[in-house]
Write a protein that holds these residues in place. Structure first.
Motif, PDB file in Angstrom:
ATOM      1  N   THR A 128      50.983  54.335  33.711  1.00 21.84           N
ATOM      2  CA  THR A 128      52.348  54.720  33.352  1.00 21.84           C
ATOM      3  C   THR A 128      53.378  54.295  34.395  1.00 21.84           C
ATOM      4  N   ALA A 129      52.937  53.825  35.546  1.00 27.49           N
ATOM      5  CA  ALA A 129      53.872  53.436  36.611  1.00 27.49           C
ATOM      6  C   ALA A 129      54.721  52.252  36.169  1.00 27.49           C
ATOM      7  N   THR A 130      55.985  52.320  36.524  1.00 29.00           N
ATOM      8  CA  THR A 130      56.909  51.219  36.212  1.00 29.00           C
ATOM      9  C   THR A 130      56.706  50.083  37.217  1.00 29.00           C
ATOM     10  N   PRO A 131      57.177  48.883  36.876  1.00 28.62           N
ATOM     11  CA  PRO A 131      57.090  47.785  37.848  1.00 28.62           C
ATOM     12  C   PRO A 131      57.780  48.123  39.165  1.00 28.62           C
ATOM     13  N   GLU A 132      58.873  48.859  39.101  1.00 22.03           N
ATOM     14  CA  GLU A 132      59.597  49.243  40.314  1.00 22.03           C
ATOM     15  C   GLU A 132      58.744  50.163  41.187  1.00 22.03           C
ATOM     16  N   GLN A 133      58.045  51.113  40.549  1.00 18.68           N
ATOM     17  CA  GLN A 133      57.177  52.016  41.305  1.00 18.68           C
ATOM     18  C   GLN A 133      56.012  51.244  41.918  1.00 18.68           C
ATOM     19  N   LEU A 134      55.404  50.355  41.133  1.00 15.97           N
ATOM     20  CA  LEU A 134      54.278  49.561  41.638  1.00 15.97           C
ATOM     21  C   LEU A 134      54.705  48.662  42.799  1.00 15.97           C
ATOM     22  N   ALA A 135      55.936  48.181  42.758  1.00 14.00           N
ATOM     23  CA  ALA A 135      56.437  47.313  43.830  1.00 14.00           C
ATOM     24  C   ALA A 135      56.537  48.063  45.155  1.00 14.00           C
ATOM     25  N   GLU A 143      54.328  39.044  42.385  1.00 15.45           N
ATOM     26  CA  GLU A 143      53.460  38.321  41.449  1.00 15.45           C
ATOM     27  C   GLU A 143      52.330  39.212  40.937  1.00 15.45           C
ATOM     28  N   LEU A 144      51.739  39.971  41.820  1.00 12.57           N
ATOM     29  CA  LEU A 144      50.634  40.861  41.422  1.00 12.57           C
ATOM     30  C   LEU A 144      51.136  42.018  40.562  1.00 12.57           C
ATOM     31  N   VAL A 145      52.326  42.527  40.854  1.00 11.13           N
ATOM     32  CA  VAL A 145      52.913  43.593  40.037  1.00 11.13           C
ATOM     33  C   VAL A 145      53.132  43.081  38.616  1.00 11.13           C
ATOM     34  N   ALA A 146      53.660  41.873  38.478  1.00 10.79           N
ATOM     35  CA  ALA A 146      53.901  41.295  37.147  1.00 10.79           C
ATOM     36  C   ALA A 146      52.579  41.109  36.400  1.00 10.79           C
ATOM     37  N   LYS A 147      51.563  40.634  37.087  1.00  8.24           N
ATOM     38  CA  LYS A 147      50.241  40.448  36.477  1.00  8.24           C
ATOM     39  C   LYS A 147      49.660  41.807  36.057  1.00  8.24           C
ATOM     40  N   VAL A 149      51.259  44.667  35.287  1.00  6.00           N
ATOM     41  CA  VAL A 149      51.966  45.233  34.131  1.00  6.00           C
ATOM     42  C   VAL A 149      51.717  44.397  32.874  1.00  6.00           C
ATOM     43  N   GLY A 150      51.717  43.080  33.005  1.00  6.76           N
ATOM     44  CA  GLY A 150      51.486  42.212  31.851  1.00  6.76           C
ATOM     45  C   GLY A 150      50.110  42.436  31.234  1.00  6.76           C
ATOM     46  N   GLU A 151      49.095  42.528  32.045  1.00  2.00           N
ATOM     47  CA  GLU A 151      47.729  42.781  31.554  1.00  2.00           C
ATOM     48  C   GLU A 151      47.653  44.149  30.886  1.00  2.00           C
ATOM     49  N   ARG A 152      48.298  45.133  31.474  1.00  2.00           N
ATOM     50  CA  ARG A 152      48.302  46.488  30.900  1.00  2.00           C
ATOM     51  C   ARG A 152      49.009  46.491  29.553  1.00  2.00           C
ATOM     52  N   ASP A 153      50.131  45.783  29.429  1.00  2.97           N
ATOM     53  CA  ASP A 153      50.876  45.733  28.174  1.00  2.97           C
ATOM     54  C   ASP A 153      50.101  44.992  27.084  1.00  2.97           C
ATOM     55  N   ARG A 154      49.421  43.916  27.442  1.00 12.39           N
ATOM     56  CA  ARG A 154      48.676  43.110  26.462  1.00 12.39           C
ATOM     57  C   ARG A 154      47.367  43.760  26.021  1.00 12.39           C
ATOM     58  N   HIS A 155      46.630  44.377  26.958  1.00 14.68           N
ATOM     59  CA  HIS A 155      45.268  44.829  26.635  1.00 14.68           C
ATOM     60  C   HIS A 155      45.053  46.338  26.767  1.00 14.68           C
ATOM     61  N   GLY A 156      46.106  47.076  26.967  1.00 14.81           N
ATOM     62  CA  GLY A 156      45.987  48.527  27.004  1.00 14.81           C
ATOM     63  C   GLY A 156      45.728  49.080  28.393  1.00 14.81           C
ATOM     64  N   PRO A 157      45.597  50.396  28.463  1.00 17.52           N
ATOM     65  CA  PRO A 157      45.475  51.068  29.755  1.00 17.52           C
ATOM     66  C   PRO A 157      44.187  50.696  30.499  1.00 17.52           C
ATOM     67  N   TYR A 158      44.253  50.874  31.802  1.00 14.26           N
ATOM     68  CA  TYR A 158      43.086  50.682  32.667  1.00 14.26           C
ATOM     69  C   TYR A 158      42.339  52.013  32.734  1.00 14.26           C
ATOM     70  N   PRO A 159      41.081  52.042  32.327  1.00 15.53           N
ATOM     71  CA  PRO A 159      40.361  53.314  32.365  1.00 15.53           C
ATOM     72  C   PRO A 159      40.012  53.774  33.781  1.00 15.53           C
ATOM     73  N   LEU A 168      42.073  42.044  36.533  1.00 19.24           N
ATOM     74  CA  LEU A 168      43.024  41.279  37.335  1.00 19.24           C
ATOM     75  C   LEU A 168      42.334  40.343  38.332  1.00 19.24           C
ATOM     76  N   ASN A 169      40.994  40.396  38.336  1.00 22.07           N
ATOM     77  CA  ASN A 169      40.213  39.566  39.250  1.00 22.07           C
ATOM     78  C   ASN A 169      40.655  39.774  40.706  1.00 22.07           C
ATOM     79  N   LEU A 170      40.677  41.050  41.124  1.00 19.16           N
ATOM     80  CA  LEU A 170      41.120  41.407  42.471  1.00 19.16           C
ATOM     81  C   LEU A 170      39.954  41.368  43.446  1.00 19.16           C
ATOM     82  N   ASN A 171      40.252  40.997  44.679  1.00 23.00           N
ATOM     83  CA  ASN A 171      39.185  40.976  45.681  1.00 23.00           C
ATOM     84  C   ASN A 171      38.893  42.400  46.159  1.00 23.00           C
TER      85      ASN A 171
END
Length: 184
Positions: A128-135, A143-147, A149-159, A168-171
């Motif tokens: 539920t966090a906004t891009p501003e909060q995530l930033a 770039e990571l904030v945009a990725k 939020v975009g992934e969350r909007d396209r494929h739904g919430p992260y469980p 997000l393929n994060l290290n």
């Protein structure tokens, strides 16, 4: 001096079969529920401790005579920032006579923690966090904030955090840092 404490002091001379059995049981299972003041003393002699300021409900319930309601009350107080500094503090919090808690004394520890050192970052809900909060999270760039939020909007919430990492393929190092900033 209480009878259980005298028994503990006499250990060097002889252990009864009952005391040996208790000692063996607690050595094999240090998380076992303690059934008597003697078992509390034996557990303390084995080096087991319970920190009154970090104990969970399950930890408190290991002590004989502590009810679920009392355990929950103690945990709720510590979660709200109350620190117990001595046995008298516990007795007052539980509205019990001090003598009732004295058998627990050998097992209990009262570790003071500086509240300022315990301040953790506010955790944001990853779904539920906004891009501003995530930033505002120091380890996330634009770039990571945009990725994120975009992934969350396209494929739904992260469980959970593992799903976020995979999607997000994060290290692993970044994920280890995000643990402190995100909740699900």
């Amino acid at each position: 001096m209480a009878q259980w404490w005298q028994q503990l002091q006499q250990w060097g001379q002889s252990l009864t079969p009952q005391q040996r059995a208790i000692r063996t049981r607690l050595a094999q299972n240090p998380y076992a529920r303690l059934k008597s003041p003697l078992e509390v003393a034996i557990a303390a002699e084995l080096g087991l401790t319970l920190d009154a300021n970090t104990a969970s409900v399950d930890d408190w319930l290991r002590l004989p005579g502590i009810s679920i309601h009392q355990a929950r009350a103690l945990v709720a107080l510590t979660a709200n920032g109350v620190q117990f500094l001595c046995l008298e503090d516990l007795a007052a919090a539980l509205t019990l006579p001090l003598a009732r808690l004295e058998p627990y004394a050998p097992l209990l520890r009262f570790t003071y923690r500086d509240p300022a050192s315990l301040i953790a970052p506010i955790q944001l809900n990853a779904n539920t966090a906004t891009p501003e909060q995530l930033a505002q999270i120091p380890v996330l760039n634009a770039e990571l904030v945009a990725k994120f939020v975009g992934e969350r909007d396209r494929h739904g919430p992260y469980p959970n955090l593992a799903a976020l990492q995979n999607r997000l393929n994060l290290n692993p190092d970044l994920v280890a840092q995000l643990i402190y900033y995100l909740k699900f």
